[in-house]
Design a protein around this motif. Structure first.
Motif, PDB file in Angstrom:
ATOM      1  N   THR A 179       0.789  -1.053   0.087  1.00 49.29           N
ATOM      2  CA  THR A 179      -0.055  -0.017   0.028  1.00 49.29           C
ATOM      3  C   THR A 179       0.720   1.263   0.149  1.00 49.29           C
ATOM      4  O   THR A 179       0.068   2.248   0.097  1.00 49.29           O
ATOM      5  N   ALA A 180       2.220   1.385   0.028  1.00 54.35           N
ATOM      6  CA  ALA A 180       3.267   2.073  -0.001  1.00 54.35           C
ATOM      7  C   ALA A 180       2.645   3.178   1.381  1.00 54.35           C
ATOM      8  O   ALA A 180       2.628   4.312   1.202  1.00 54.35           O
ATOM      9  N   GLU A 181       2.673   2.500   2.350  1.00 55.29           N
ATOM     10  CA  GLU A 181       2.027   3.362   3.562  1.00 55.29           C
ATOM     11  C   GLU A 181       3.313   2.930   4.679  1.00 55.29           C
ATOM     12  O   GLU A 181       3.884   1.789   4.975  1.00 55.29           O
ATOM     13  N   PHE A 182       3.555   4.011   5.429  1.00 59.49           N
ATOM     14  CA  PHE A 182       4.266   4.013   6.707  1.00 59.49           C
ATOM     15  C   PHE A 182       3.482   4.031   7.901  1.00 59.49           C
ATOM     16  O   PHE A 182       2.733   4.726   8.058  1.00 59.49           O
ATOM     17  N   PHE A 183       3.915   3.050   9.024  1.00 55.78           N
ATOM     18  CA  PHE A 183       3.288   3.152  10.239  1.00 55.78           C
ATOM     19  C   PHE A 183       4.076   3.408  11.177  1.00 55.78           C
ATOM     20  O   PHE A 183       5.249   2.607  11.395  1.00 55.78           O
ATOM     21  N   LEU A 184       3.980   4.617  11.971  1.00 54.01           N
ATOM     22  CA  LEU A 184       4.947   5.006  12.956  1.00 54.01           C
ATOM     23  C   LEU A 184       4.359   5.059  14.224  1.00 54.01           C
ATOM     24  O   LEU A 184       3.324   5.493  14.468  1.00 54.01           O
ATOM     25  N   PRO A 185       5.137   4.741  15.211  1.00 58.19           N
ATOM     26  CA  PRO A 185       4.604   4.778  16.431  1.00 58.19           C
ATOM     27  C   PRO A 185       4.738   6.362  17.116  1.00 58.19           C
ATOM     28  O   PRO A 185       5.839   6.947  16.655  1.00 58.19           O
ATOM     29  N   GLY A 186       3.856   6.568  18.020  1.00 56.54           N
ATOM     30  CA  GLY A 186       3.980   7.924  18.710  1.00 56.54           C
ATOM     31  C   GLY A 186       4.755   7.503  20.004  1.00 56.54           C
ATOM     32  O   GLY A 186       5.444   6.764  20.277  1.00 56.54           O
ATOM     33  N   PRO A 187       4.663   8.871  20.846  1.00 56.38           N
ATOM     34  CA  PRO A 187       5.558   8.750  21.962  1.00 56.38           C
ATOM     35  C   PRO A 187       5.179   7.744  23.011  1.00 56.38           C
ATOM     36  O   PRO A 187       6.072   7.375  23.702  1.00 56.38           O
ATOM     37  N   ASP A 188       4.014   7.317  23.037  1.00 58.49           N
ATOM     38  CA  ASP A 188       3.731   6.200  24.073  1.00 58.49           C
ATOM     39  C   ASP A 188       4.225   4.556  23.383  1.00 58.49           C
ATOM     40  O   ASP A 188       3.876   3.551  23.984  1.00 58.49           O
ATOM     41  N   GLY A 189       4.580   4.457  22.082  1.00 60.20           N
ATOM     42  CA  GLY A 189       4.837   3.457  21.401  1.00 60.20           C
ATOM     43  C   GLY A 189       3.724   2.775  20.724  1.00 60.20           C
ATOM     44  O   GLY A 189       4.074   1.894  19.760  1.00 60.20           O
ATOM     45  N   THR A 190       2.771   3.373  20.549  1.00 61.63           N
ATOM     46  CA  THR A 190       1.315   3.060  19.813  1.00 61.63           C
ATOM     47  C   THR A 190       1.426   3.267  18.216  1.00 61.63           C
ATOM     48  O   THR A 190       1.663   4.420  18.220  1.00 61.63           O
ATOM     49  N   ILE A 191       1.390   2.644  17.631  1.00 63.71           N
ATOM     50  CA  ILE A 191       1.403   2.861  16.102  1.00 63.71           C
ATOM     51  C   ILE A 191       0.149   3.739  15.766  1.00 63.71           C
ATOM     52  O   ILE A 191      -0.928   3.410  16.094  1.00 63.71           O
TER      53      ILE A 191
END
Length: 1008
Positions: free
Chosen positions: A841-853
């Motif tokens: 899907t040409a998508e990036f999944f990045l975590p936030g400050p608490d580690g949640t994607i």
């Protein structure tokens, strides 16, 4: 620190076993056996101190002028009552310091004398300004107070002038002792006219309190410091009691402080200041810590007085000040939660916060902190059954401030890993204890928990861990002096173990604290000092210690001939000098060779030397065996006899043995290392990093015990080996020695050879490099964290993370089949956390400050290759792609649109990104698999590549800051054996190797 002597991660997170109130015993756990484990070292010895200054006036002669005369048994039978320490304990010496604001160099020794003929049984200051430091810090008792008392005559025969005597308390053992210096916590001046002034460092020449008593010929002074919330200072002077309160900038007075006595006389010819009444009242301290400076080995952290209003909340502030030991170490804050590495909440770990002064606190929920240098095993005791050495770690844990109920807990653990999560139930924990507020206990090993019987509930728990390194698999754990475990562990225990402190509150608002951390012996690079600091060749044997004092902590005094005065010992800090004994153990031979003296003569000579050293014995932290002994013609048996005799004469001191490089034979049994040498080195100067790395490897192969440590000798002048080398080149070589030492926890000492009177003039660049290196070591300056590695296994979408030293620290499932894992600091500076890219899907999944994607970010095209980096040096990682069809990078600063577009590479080449020049900006590179060539570019806008060939055909290119220099360099992952190799910056020299478990996709990042 409150001294007890011996006789935002969300609170609701289910941190695996850590959140459970009760933990069942796990299989394969420890097996307790009464009294089977090693005995804890006593790291918290304290006692009252009293010095009458009573001694024979004949001792007040050069070179010592009686300062430390008559302190130790063996000097003379009638001279041992001056301090009268308890049986089996040492007297405490004084160190001469400048007492001045403009220089650290102490004045000539005659400025300060004890019991001269004109002032018997008193401490005398004359000739102007000077000071001395007591070699053990004052510490608070159970009431939180300590008292210093003496009798002062600021200017003998004068009751009207402004001449003054000073009593100074400073957390720093490196102060000059001047009363208004910035490192002074509390300074008292007593003037001849009865004026009293109290100062706090940084306040300039303005006292925060002043008082007056009637002028007198002398003043009996008692100074009591309260380290509690009242912040009071109580002064009793000639029976007049006065009380002062700390200035607003002082949250608490430090509960551990070094004592300095000084004098300021405006006439440097005739005036004299004295301490003591000439009878039985000299100097008294209610309680002193006799452990912190007892040897060169331990680490002590009081957590006192560090500035809290900093980016790291005081964690790594004032380290060499608040740590009264010779050695210092910094810390790394960690999440405290088992699983993939994530960042702790900002402020999760604080030191000396306004709410919790003079302690390490955990005010934001679950968190942990790891000591940057490892605790390390000492040598096994000779003549016993010990296979390997032991080490002890202790700390005072308060799981919940002001509570003795509930399941809030704190932990003290030893990790095999140099970095990780800090969770007590993590796989890298070799041995850890979790103690609850209500006294509940659980022991952890490698992720397995065993419940132990509880101890009585208390407001705090003094916990100690004692580990026997290696195959014995023995440990002892005590809580409030009660052995809760003593026996066999499930696995071998590490010789180098990283101390981890953790906390888990049960509800918001609950806070855990830690105080008084102590380690019996600290590993890692901690010592820096010069060989032959007193010139052994050219008269008049100048002592260069004051010139190098600002960036050294462990200088050497070689004494190649017995023509050097021992007066330099008065200027040494406790346990801070390494002493040569050649005149006592060898005779001159032909040319460079020496002849060993008979054993009986060695024994007698060392006894005589010890008598001459007298009360300065505690200044000696190490003793050199004969330098380059094999090159000098000594045999292995002669060296062993020498080592045995020196050890017997100087118990508790480190023994140093070194080779000439030519004698470092690879043949087993040829030119062996003496088994009781603590630190082993090899002399080879002005060498590049590859040669120095090879020397370290060869040296390790010669060690008699894995518990022996290593030292290296950088060059400081143009010797035969460096004669045609420039100043800039020698400076660069010094940096190379530092880089090698920093990579290996067994290298503990950099010992440049040697300082000369004209060194600073001849080699300014070399001196600048050594000052930079020395200050970083002495002050434990935080450095960039080196990269760690991991692997991704597509079969189960699992990521395995390992520490920089190759220990598995976490394993977890990430994403979905076909995803590509990515590492970056997506939310700002900190550790790298794991995100992923979905090619379908040409998508990036990045975590936030608490580690949640977070929500997916679509960027680029389906056939692009994902890359991530800090393209503009803003302190956070953003996304990008490499489009093979165009050989072009598209780099985004906002995870939305591209900011930089640059073409680089050819068909079939692999994209790579890194901070190749250490400027904080990630730039592009490509790798040609056919030629194994990396083409590095320092810009994201224009092409200007430099090439490095590295690795083998079939390797996968990676990058990392392999040695913590702040510069990325090339590396490879070899799928055939799951191994990583990393090169030095701008080089093809391998400086990092690690092997990770099964997985086909490499990951590199800063895991803490």
């Amino acid at each position: 620190m409150t001294f007890t002597p011996r006789a935002r991660r969300t609170l609701g997170v289910a941190a695996s076993a850590l959140t459970l109130a009760l933990i069942p015993a796990g299989p394969g756990g420890a097996t307790a056996a009464a009294a089977d484990g090693p005995t804890p070292a006593n790291l918290t010895a304290t006692r009252a101190f009293n010095d009458t200054f009573t001694q024979d006036s004949t001792l007040a002669a050069a070179p010592f002028y009686g300062l430390n005369g008559g302190l130790n048994a063996g000097v003379a039978a009638d001279l041992t009552t001056r301090q009268s320490p308890p049986d089996g304990e040492r007297a405490i010496s004084y160190t001469r310091v400048s007492g001045r604001w403009w220089t650290a160099a102490p004045p000539e020794a005659s400025f300060v004398q004890v019991s001269p003929a004109t002032q018997p049984n008193r401490l005398q200051f004359s000739k102007g300004i000077s000071a001395v430091m007591l070699g053990a810090p004052a510490v608070a008792d159970e009431t939180g107070r300590y008292t210093v008392s003496t009798v002062v005559d600021p200017s003998v025969g004068d009751t009207t002038s402004n001449d003054w005597a000073s009593i100074v308390l400073s957390r720093s053992h490196r102060s000059t002792g001047y009363v208004t210096n910035a490192d002074v916590d509390l300074g008292l001046t007593v003037k001849s006219n009865g004026t009293l002034d109290l100062y706090h460092g940084g306040g300039g020449e303005t006292a925060f309190w002043s008082g007056q008593v009637a002028p007198a010929t002398s003043y009996a002074v008692s100074l009591t410091v309260s380290t509690g919330a009242d912040r009071t200072v109580t002064l009793t002077v000639n029976d007049t009691t006065l009380t002062a309160t700390a200035p607003p900038t002082v949250t608490r007075w430090p509960s551990s402080a070094f004592l300095y006595l000084g004098a300021y006389l405006d006439d440097n010819t005739s005036k004299v200041t004295t301490f003591g009444n000439g009878g039985n009242h000299g100097l008294s301290v209610s309680r002193v810590d006799t452990s912190a400076g007892a040897s060169a080995k331990p680490l002590v952290d009081t957590f006192d007085g560090a500035p809290a209003g900093t980016a790291d909340f005081g964690l790594n502030q004032d380290l060499s000040v608040r740590q009264p030991s010779l050695l210092s170490s910094g810390y790394v804050a960690e999440s405290g939660v088992n699983g993939l590495v994530t960042n702790p909440v900002p402020g999760a770990v604080q030191v000396n916060s306004p709410a919790h002064p003079n302690v390490l606190s955990f005010p934001q929920g679950t968190a942990a902190v790891r000591l940057a240098k490892p605790a390390t095993a000492d040598l096994p005791k000779p003549g016993g059954n010990e296979v390997r050495g032991r080490y002890t770690v202790s700390a005072k844990l308060t799981p919940a401030v002001d509570s003795t109920t509930g399941t809030d807990w704190s932990s003290l653990a030893i990790s095999r890993a140099s970095n990780g999560t800090g969770a007590v139930d993590a796989p890298d924990i070799a041995l850890g204890l979790r103690v609850q507020a209500d006294g509940g206990l659980a022991l952890y090993q490698g992720g397995t928990a065993t419940v132990l019987p509880p101890v009585p509930a208390a407001t705090s728990y003094t916990v100690s861990l004692v580990l026997a390194a290696g195959p014995e698999k023995l440990a002892t754990v005590t809580v409030n002096e009660r052995a809760v475990f003593s026996g066999t562990t499930a696995a071998e225990l590490p010789g180098d173990g990283y101390v981890v402190l953790g906390a888990h509150p049960s509800a918001p608002g609950r806070v855990a604290t830690v105080d008084d951390l102590r380690v019996s012996m600290l590993g890692g690079l901690g010592y820096y000092g010069y060989y032959a600091t007193v010139d052994p060749v050219d008269g008049p044997h100048s002592d260069f210690t004051p010139k190098v004092a600002g960036w050294s902590n462990f200088n050497g005094y070689s004494r190649d001939a017995d023509n050097i005065s021992l007066g330099f010992l008065d200027n040494c800090l406790p346990a801070a000098c390494a002493l040569g004994v050649n005149p006592e153990v060898v005779n001159p031979g032909v040319e460079h060779r020496l002849e060993a003296k008979p054993a009986a003569e060695i024994e007698a000579n060392l006894a005589a030397l010890k008598k001459r050293i007298g009360g300065n014995l505690d200044k000696i932290g190490a003793v050199y065996l004969t330098d380059e002994a094999y090159y000098r013609g000594l045999t292995a048996d002669q060296i062993r006899v020498q080592a045995d005799k020196v050890r017997a004469a100087f118990p508790g001191k480190l023994l140093i043995f070194d080779y000439a490089e030519r004698d470092l034979s690879p043949v087993p049994g040829v030119n062996p290392v003496p088994a009781i040498a603590d630190i082993v080195g090899v002399n080879r100067y002005c060498q590049g990093r590859g040669t120095v790395q090879d020397l370290v490897t060869r040296l390790k192969n010669k060690l008699a015990s894995p518990d022996q440590h290593l030292m290296l000798f950088p060059e400081i002048f143009q010797s035969n080996e460096c004669g045609s080398t420039s100043d800039a080149q020698i400076a660069a070589f010094n940096a190379e020695y530092k880089a090698v030492a920093a990579q290996d926890a067994r290298v503990v000492y950099l010992h440049p050879f040697r300082w000369m009177d004209n060194t600073a003039t001849l080699l300014p660049q070399t001196v600048a490099q050594q000052q930079k290196t020395g200050r970083a070591i002495v002050n434990a300056t935080p450095a960039p964290r080196p990269s760690s590695v991991g692997v991704y296994r597509a079969a189960d979408q699992s990521v395995t993370q390992t520490s920089h030293n190759g220990v598995t620290i976490a394993r977890a499932t990430v994403g979905a089949p076909g995803d590509v894992p990515l590492a970056g600091h997506w939310n700002g500076p900190g550790v790298d956390t794991i995100g992923y890219y979905r090619p379908s899907t040409a998508e990036f999944f990045l975590p936030g400050p608490d580690g949640t994607i977070g929500a997916p970010v679509r960027y680029g095209n389906y056939n692009d290759v994902p890359v991530v980096g800090d393209w503009s040096g803003r302190g956070r990682t953003t996304i990008g792609v490499y489009r093979p069809s165009e050989a072009t990078f598209y780099l985004s600063d906002d995870n939305a649109v591209f900011k930089y577009r640059i073409m680089l590479g050819n068909v079939g080449w692999k994209p790579l990104v890194g901070d190749w020049d250490g400027n904080g900006t990630t730039t592009v590179a490509v790798y040609d698999p056919q030629t194994r060539t990396f083409h590095l570019n320092d810009s994201n806008q224009t092409e200007n590549v430099r090439d490095i060939v590295f690795g083998n055909t079939g390797d996968i290119p990676v990058k990392g800051d392999w040695d913590g220099t702040g510069v990325d360099s090339v590396g490879v992952f070899r799928p055939s054996d799951h191994s990583f190799s990393g090169a030095a910056a701008g080089s093809d020299l391998t400086v990092f190797r690690a092997t990770v478990g099964d997985g086909e996709t490499p990951l590199v990042g800063n895991w803490g």
